[in-house]
Scaffold this motif. Sequence first.
Motif, PDB file in Angstrom:
ATOM      1  N   ALA A  24       0.823  -1.219   0.000  1.00 43.62           N
ATOM      2  CA  ALA A  24       0.000   0.000   0.000  1.00 43.62           C
ATOM      3  C   ALA A  24       0.853   1.262   0.000  1.00 43.62           C
ATOM      4  O   ALA A  24       0.547   2.244   0.675  1.00 43.62           O
ATOM      5  CB  ALA A  24      -0.986   0.012   1.167  1.00 43.62           C
ATOM      6  N   GLY A  25       1.925   1.231  -0.788  1.00 41.90           N
ATOM      7  CA  GLY A  25       2.766   2.415  -0.923  1.00 41.90           C
ATOM      8  C   GLY A  25       4.021   2.345  -0.083  1.00 41.90           C
ATOM      9  O   GLY A  25       4.166   1.482   0.780  1.00 41.90           O
ATOM     10  N   SER A  26       4.935   3.268  -0.345  1.00 37.54           N
ATOM     11  CA  SER A  26       6.170   3.354   0.447  1.00 37.54           C
ATOM     12  C   SER A  26       6.291   4.775   0.978  1.00 37.54           C
ATOM     13  O   SER A  26       5.684   5.103   1.997  1.00 37.54           O
ATOM     14  CB  SER A  26       7.374   2.943  -0.414  1.00 37.54           C
ATOM     15  OG  SER A  26       7.392   3.667  -1.639  1.00 37.54           O
ATOM     16  N   LEU A  27       7.011   5.650   0.286  1.00 38.88           N
ATOM     17  CA  LEU A  27       7.162   7.030   0.767  1.00 38.88           C
ATOM     18  C   LEU A  27       5.824   7.760   0.849  1.00 38.88           C
ATOM     19  O   LEU A  27       5.681   8.722   1.608  1.00 38.88           O
ATOM     20  CB  LEU A  27       8.133   7.796  -0.132  1.00 38.88           C
ATOM     21  CG  LEU A  27       8.442   9.229   0.303  1.00 38.88           C
ATOM     22  CD1 LEU A  27       9.123   9.261   1.672  1.00 38.88           C
ATOM     23  CD2 LEU A  27       9.277   9.963  -0.733  1.00 38.88           C
ATOM     24  N   ALA A  35      -6.515   8.349   0.830  1.00 38.45           N
ATOM     25  CA  ALA A  35      -5.054   8.347   0.782  1.00 38.45           C
ATOM     26  C   ALA A  35      -4.565   7.940  -0.609  1.00 38.45           C
ATOM     27  O   ALA A  35      -5.152   7.069  -1.256  1.00 38.45           O
ATOM     28  CB  ALA A  35      -4.505   7.378   1.827  1.00 38.45           C
ATOM     29  N   ASP A  36      -3.499   8.590  -1.038  1.00 35.90           N
ATOM     30  CA  ASP A  36      -2.926   8.291  -2.356  1.00 35.90           C
ATOM     31  C   ASP A  36      -1.774   7.307  -2.193  1.00 35.90           C
ATOM     32  O   ASP A  36      -0.641   7.687  -1.947  1.00 35.90           O
ATOM     33  CB  ASP A  36      -2.441   9.580  -3.022  1.00 35.90           C
ATOM     34  CG  ASP A  36      -2.020   9.360  -4.470  1.00 35.90           C
ATOM     35  OD1 ASP A  36      -1.984   8.187  -4.914  1.00 35.90           O
ATOM     36  OD2 ASP A  36      -1.713  10.349  -5.156  1.00 35.90           O
ATOM     37  N   GLN A  37      -2.086   6.020  -2.341  1.00 37.15           N
ATOM     38  CA  GLN A  37      -1.062   4.985  -2.252  1.00 37.15           C
ATOM     39  C   GLN A  37      -0.181   4.962  -3.497  1.00 37.15           C
ATOM     40  O   GLN A  37       0.876   4.335  -3.501  1.00 37.15           O
ATOM     41  CB  GLN A  37      -1.717   3.610  -2.092  1.00 37.15           C
ATOM     42  CG  GLN A  37      -2.629   3.495  -0.895  1.00 37.15           C
ATOM     43  CD  GLN A  37      -3.364   2.171  -0.835  1.00 37.15           C
ATOM     44  OE1 GLN A  37      -3.922   1.820   0.184  1.00 37.15           O
ATOM     45  NE2 GLN A  37      -3.375   1.422  -1.937  1.00 37.15           N
ATOM     46  N   TYR A  38      -0.644   5.609  -4.555  1.00 35.66           N
ATOM     47  CA  TYR A  38       0.014   5.555  -5.852  1.00 35.66           C
ATOM     48  C   TYR A  38       0.667   6.891  -6.189  1.00 35.66           C
ATOM     49  O   TYR A  38       0.829   7.241  -7.356  1.00 35.66           O
ATOM     50  CB  TYR A  38      -1.015   5.174  -6.923  1.00 35.66           C
ATOM     51  CG  TYR A  38      -0.445   4.440  -8.105  1.00 35.66           C
ATOM     52  CD1 TYR A  38      -0.026   3.118  -8.002  1.00 35.66           C
ATOM     53  CD2 TYR A  38      -0.346   5.055  -9.353  1.00 35.66           C
ATOM     54  CE1 TYR A  38       0.481   2.430  -9.096  1.00 35.66           C
ATOM     55  CE2 TYR A  38       0.163   4.372 -10.466  1.00 35.66           C
ATOM     56  CZ  TYR A  38       0.571   3.065 -10.320  1.00 35.66           C
ATOM     57  OH  TYR A  38       1.071   2.380 -11.407  1.00 35.66           O
TER      58      TYR A  38
END
Length: 438
Positions: A202-205, A239-242
Motif C-alpha cells: 500500500a505504498g512506500s514514501l 489516501a494516495d497509495q500511488y
Amino acid sequence: MPGILKTWPLWPEFTKQADADVYSQEPSFLRAKKEIIEQYGKDAICQSWLKTCQALESVTQELEQNGADMIPAFEASKVVNEGFTESERERIKNIGCFIVRQVVPEDEARHQYAKFQEYLSANQDDVTGWPADAPSMYRLYDSPTQIAMRTHPNHLKVQQRLNELWHDASGETSPEPLLYSDGIRDRPPLQQFLGLPPHIDAGSLSRWADKTYRNAYHHIFSGNPELHDAYDLKARKDADQYLFPGVAHSRVFRAFQGWTALTPAAPRAGSIMLFPHVRMAVAYVLLRPFFRPPESGDVMDASKWTFAPDEPWFPGTFLQQSQLLSRSSHPHLRLQDCLVASPSMKPGDSVWWHSDMIHAVDTEHLGEENAAAVFIPACPTTPINKEYIKTQKEASLAGRPPPDYVFGAGNLNETLFKGYEGLEGVSEEAKKALGFYS
C-alpha cells in the motif's frame, strides 16, 4: 517458542552508506520529513518514538513466546452466518491477521487447482511469470480458476465481514466488497524464493509524503501512538497509495490482503510469514526515519538514538517498491524472532492480513507438493476503489491485465487463451462487485 527463521535468509539489509545516492538525489524524502516535523514538532515525534519502542518490548516478547498461536482461525460458515463476536473483533483488530477456514470447500478448491494446471499447460507458451528463470507467480488474472475462486459466494460474504471491521463516520464508504483482480501462485517443492522479503504494501514514501495518507497516522506523529486507530476508513479512504507509481503499488485500498489456498500450505513449505501486531509495528516503521542509531552502546536502548531532522535516509523506502524492512535497519522489531509462519492450511482455507502489516514469503518450500494460492483481498466500496474497479472491468473484458499490473505484462490478451471462459457465467452479486452496475 523460538522463531521459525533459524537462519536469516539472504534478504537485503538497508544501510545509510549503501543507499546514500538514492536519497540524496530525490528531494521528496527530505521534503516529507521536514513537513512532518513542521506539523507535529520534534518533542511529539520523540515522545512517540520512546513510547513505541517501549511498547514493542512486550509485543515482541509475546510474539517470540507464542509464535503461530498468535494467529486466530475461524470457520467460514460461522463468519458468514454470524460474523465476529466483540471479543473476536478486538483480538483481530489488535493482531491484524487471521485464518478463515473453508471459504471454498476443499474438494472444490482442489478441482479448481486441477483446472488451473490444465489451463497453464494449454497456454504455457504465452504465460509469463516471476521470477523469470523459474516462474511461480504467474501473470494471469482471469483464468477460470481465479474467477471462480474470487467470485465464490462465500468469498464475497467473508469479504464483507472483514470490511465491516473498519468504520467510517463520513458515510462515504460501504463494507460491500469490490473484487480486485490479482495474480496466482504455483510454487513447486524445493524452489528457493528470495523475492518477497519483509515488507508492507500500500505504498512506500507515500505514507509520509501524501498529506491525506499521513493524516491517517496522526496520533503516531503527534506523540500518542497508543491512540492510533488502524481501522478508521474515514482517515484512509482518500489516501494516495500511488503517489509514486511503481510495479509494487496498488491504487486500490485493500482493507485486508489475502491468499486462498489451492493446495495444502504449511510453515517452511512456501507459506506466508506475518508480524502479528499491526499498530505498534507500523508506528515504529513510520517513526524510524527520524532517528539515528547510536554509534556505540546498546542499539536497543531507544533513548540513545538521536533525532535526525536533516537526514534524507528512509531505511528500506524506495519510490517504486513496497516499504521494505531488515534486521539492521529496524532492530526493535526483532524480525528474526517475531516473523510468524501462518498456521497450516487446507485447500479452500484463506489467510488475511491488514494492509499495514509486515509480511514476507518463506524462502523455503520443504513440502512434498506444489504450494498454490490465489491472491484475493478484501476491498470495501470507496470512491477511489469504485473508479479503479470500472477501469479494471474494461481491461478484463478486453483480456488485458488489470491497471495495477500492466508493468511487465507485455501484450497479454487472455481472451485468446485456450480454455478462457471470461465473466459471462458469474452471479449477479459478483457482477456488482466487479463494477458492472456502478
